[in-house]
Design an enzyme around this catalytic site. Structure first.
Site, PDB file in Angstrom:
ATOM      1  CD  GLU A   1      17.965  16.993   2.595  1.00  0.00           C
ATOM      2  OE1 GLU A   1      17.124  16.104   2.805  1.00  0.00           O
ATOM      3  OE2 GLU A   1      17.648  18.161   2.318  1.00  0.00           O
TER       4      GLU A   1
ATOM      5  CG  ASP B   1      -3.531  -7.214  29.704  1.00  0.00           C
ATOM      6  OD1 ASP B   1      -2.507  -7.736  30.181  1.00  0.00           O
ATOM      7  OD2 ASP B   1      -3.507  -6.431  28.731  1.00  0.00           O
TER       8      ASP B   1
ATOM      9  CD  GLU C   1      -1.803 -11.089  29.062  1.00  0.00           C
ATOM     10  OE1 GLU C   1      -0.724 -10.496  28.881  1.00  0.00           O
ATOM     11  OE2 GLU C   1      -2.868 -10.778  28.491  1.00  0.00           O
TER      12      GLU C   1
ATOM     13  CG  ASP D   1      -3.591  -1.355  29.161  1.00  0.00           C
ATOM     14  OD1 ASP D   1      -2.619  -2.032  28.802  1.00  0.00           O
ATOM     15  OD2 ASP D   1      -3.505  -0.156  29.444  1.00  0.00           O
TER      16      ASP D   1
END
Length: 734
Positions: A358, A511, A583, A707
């Site tokens: 639990e 990127d 980037e 991306d």
């Protein structure tokens, strides 16, 4: 403690010496052993047959010999060969493992006619000198199997599996664990009638818990042989198609099971823990639950099971908080009990298995104590809990859904796709995908759901099924409207036919990602232009490297240049400028290399004079903190949230369009690049975290990447910035 360590090291040293002696004995003694081996397939003598394969392409298949290494990748062949080796255990081992380690299966692996034809074939043999290397390799491999099978740790694993199989055989009602025909009486239990059914069954989540525990403990106690036990466990669990990645999943050090109420979670843990204590020497198990009253029945039941199966003498209770089981050789296994209100009982312990029952309802400070065991290499934490989604505080384990390491296992009868439909139909308790998977020992029908709703609204979805809305939690809602998505997909203006009225500048955002894992991140590329207040997508790429080499930057740059070349080729009028931003967050050096190679590729294209080239190619330049030199890369920092806000507003307003002639060299031909992009956009969610309510956008959900979407968002953002004289500039002549 030092005596135990010395004894273990002595045994390991003895086994190493024995393997060395066996390797020196070579084929002569092993052939003699094979004659006396009876039906033990591991004692099969070396079969001398020649193969026309260079040594670098050869592999040794245990029990068969030297073959082409393609046979190792044939799952059926490899699994059958290893299965035959371990099948002999049922003949070689007497008593507890007899006839229990190999699940029921058809013994005919080869068609009888094919078998008869094979008997007529005579194989070409190597000469003695040529066969020496193959013979030595074969017996070296077989010696490792002998060492594995003769180890005490392997006997413990085999005994544990055989005992659990017998327990399932009797539907958990008997205790003939050692195969001697004597079954102790068990306390009566009100259960669903079996109607003459003798053998019990396991729910899938119960089998998975068993496999998680067995795979991990086997890896811990077998040491150097841990990599070889996988073939044996594949056989006993009847999972021959399991890949190495799946095996690693079962060996990971944490896993979570969320199971609806009354499905036998704790009931199953009792025999699992009891058998593990009575079989694995020196194992240490921890068990904790949300309250003290929940641990006491489990403590009493495990002690009762052990005394019922093995008598009173090996079982020892200490202060009602731990149970130890003694083995004839003097070793002991121990289990420690503690509640989440007193976690000091498990602090400072050294567990191999830690069961958290639990787990959704334990106290936060107890979670901190439990998580600390992740730092122990030979400890596995198994969280088991109800799928409660009524409160955020009692549903924190559900946050693991979609994690990359697949920690979460959810037992549900409603898939995500049909969840809303089941909510709308008040009599439905399962969707069409899982309606046949409901166990017979639960009552899950429309009447039960209506009764639960009478007591408390939404109690069925939140307390019994799980998956309902969590009150007080920030649920991720789609950020792009359905209307905007449909418009983006269907309405695509032609940039070729309308080039005269469009802006003559293109913006490119790159990127980069330096990884070969196609399930992780790739390089995203977006090429956009402007038409008045709208943005038009000219080209998009999602590029993955096939290998990590020194030419990775060149390959990424070539992908960008080829995308631009196709955009130039289909548009008759040359563009005035192309503004590129690479980037540099992951690697500034690599970003500079990518920008330089893009310039070189475009220079080569310009000299070829095959497409209309732009008047200027400019690169975004950034001055890093503490430097006075501007470099050709873009650092993505706090602009990301603002960029996504700007893009979402523009997209939902219908201001972002896809060109009818959109270029993409990396998206597969049978896939529409716009649909591919929309798949990433549908995964985008806004998450509010912390007391400061920080907003974060993410599209990495359910194993999907974002991306291409990030590249498009940033390209639109950069094309919206006010023009500056120093942001974009050309690179020096190469």
């Amino acid at each position: 403690m030092f005596g135990r360590v010395l004894g273990r090291e002595t045994v390991q040293y003895f086994e190493a010496l024995r393997r060395e002696v066996q390797a020196r004995r070579g084929a002569k003694n092993r052939a003699a052993e094979a004659q006396n081996g009876g039906e033990d397939d591991a004692k099969t003598a070396f079969l001398n047959f020649a193969i026309p394969t260079p040594q670098r392409h050869q592999t040794v298949v245990p029990g068969v010999g030297t073959l082409h290494d393609c046979c190792e990748t044939a799952q059926i062949f490899a699994s059958v060969a290893r299965r035959l080796l371990f099948r002999s255990l049922s003949k070689w081992q007497s008593g507890e493992a007899r006839e229990r380690l190999d699940p029921a299966s058809v013994e005919a692996y080869v068609d009888p006619k094919v078998r008869q034809a094979l008997k007529t074939i005579s194989f070409v043999e190597y000469s003695d000198d040529e066969a020496r290397s193959c013979r030595n390799a074969y017996y070296s491999i077989m010696n490792t199997f002998d060492a594995l099978r003769s180890s005490d740790a392997f006997h413990q694993v085999a005994s544990f599996v055989a005992r659990f199989s017998r327990l399932v055989d009797t539907s958990f009602n008997g205790a003939d664990l050692d195969g001697d025909g004597q079954q102790a009486s068990k306390r009566a239990r009100v259960d669903v009638p079996t109607y003459g059914k003798q053998r019990g069954t396991l729910e899938l989540f119960q089998k998975m818990i068993l496999m998680h525990a067995t795979y991990f403990i086997a890896a811990v106690i077998l040491g150097d042989h841990a990599d070889r036990i996988g073939a044996f466990l594949k056989m006993v669990f009847n999972t021959p198609e399991f890949s190495d990645a799946t095996i690693r999943h079962f060996r990971q050090r944490a896993t979570v099971f969320l199971v609806p109420r009354r499905h036998g979670k704790t009931w199953f843990l009792v025999p699992l823990i009891a058998l593990a204590l009575a079989t694995f020497k020196g194992i240490k198990i921890g068990y904790t639950a949300h309250i003290r009253k929940a641990t006491e029945p489990v403590f009493d039941e495990i002690g009762a099971r052990l005394r019922q199966w093995f008598g009173n003498s090996p079982v020892d209770h200490v202060k009602g908080e731990n149970i130890s089981f003694s083995f004839p050789d003097g070793s002991k296994s121990t289990i420690v009990f503690a509640s989440s209100h007193n976690t000091n009982g498990i602090r400072g312990q050294d567990f191999n298995l830690l069961f958290v029952d639990e787990a959704n309802f334990i106290r936060p400070e107890a979670v901190q104590t439990i998580i600390g065991f992740l730092n122990q290499t030979n400890c596995k934490i198994i969280f088991v809990s109800s799928t409660n989604t009524g409160k955020a505080s009692t549903s924190f384990l559900y946050n693991l859904k979609g994690a990359a390491d697949d920690l979460l296992n959810v037992v549900t009868y409603i898939c995500d796709e049909h969840m809303e439909r089941v909510k709308a139909h008040t009599n439905a308790t399962a969707c069409s995908c899982y309606i046949l998977n409901k166990p017979v020992f639960i009552t899950m029908d429309g009447a039960m759901r209506n009764t639960a709703e009478l007591f408390l609204p939404d109690s069925f979805m939140q307390e019994i099924i799980g998956g309902g809305n969590v009150s007080g939690a920030h649920r991720d809602e789609p950020v792009f409207t359905k209307t905007a998505q449909d418009r983006f997909l269907l309405y695509r203006p032609s940039t070729v036919a309308n080039q005269d009225i469009m802006s003559s500048d293109l913006y490119v955002y790159v990127d980069p990602a330096f990884t070969t894992n196609a399930m992780a991140s790739g390089t995203g590329v977006a090429v956009v232009g402007r038409y008045r207040s709208n943005w038009v997508v000219f080209g998009m790429e999602h590029f993955f490297l096939s290998a990590l080499t020194g030419s990775s930057a060149e390959l990424i740059a070539r992908c960008v240049a080829q995308c631009l070349a196709q955009v130039f080729a289909i548009h008759k009028r040359p563009f005035d400028s192309v503004r590129v931003a690479v980037e540099g967050n992951s690697s500034q050096d690599a970003a500079v290399a990518i920008a330089t190679n893009i310039q070189l590729e475009l220079n080569t294209l310009r000299r070829a004079d095959v497409v209309p080239m732009p008047g200027a190619v400019l690169f975004y330049h950034c001055t890093p903190h503490g430097s006075s030199v501007a470099y050709p890369f873009f650092l993505l920092q706090k602009q990301k949230t603002g960029a996504f806000d700007h893009f979402i507003k523009a997209f939902n307003s219908g201001s972002v369009l896809a060109s009818q002639e959109l270029v993409s060299n990396t998206v597969r031909l049978q896939t529409d690049p716009v649909e591919y992009l929309l798949t990433q956009m549908k995964n985008l969610t806004e998450v509010v975290t912390g007391t400061s309510e920080t907003r974060v956008f993410t599209g990495k959900r359910n194993g999907a990447s974002d991306d291409m979407l990030v590249a498009l968002v940033m390209a639109v953002y950069l094309s919206s910035l006010p023009p500056t004289s120093d942001a974009f500039s050309s690179l020096p002549a190469q």
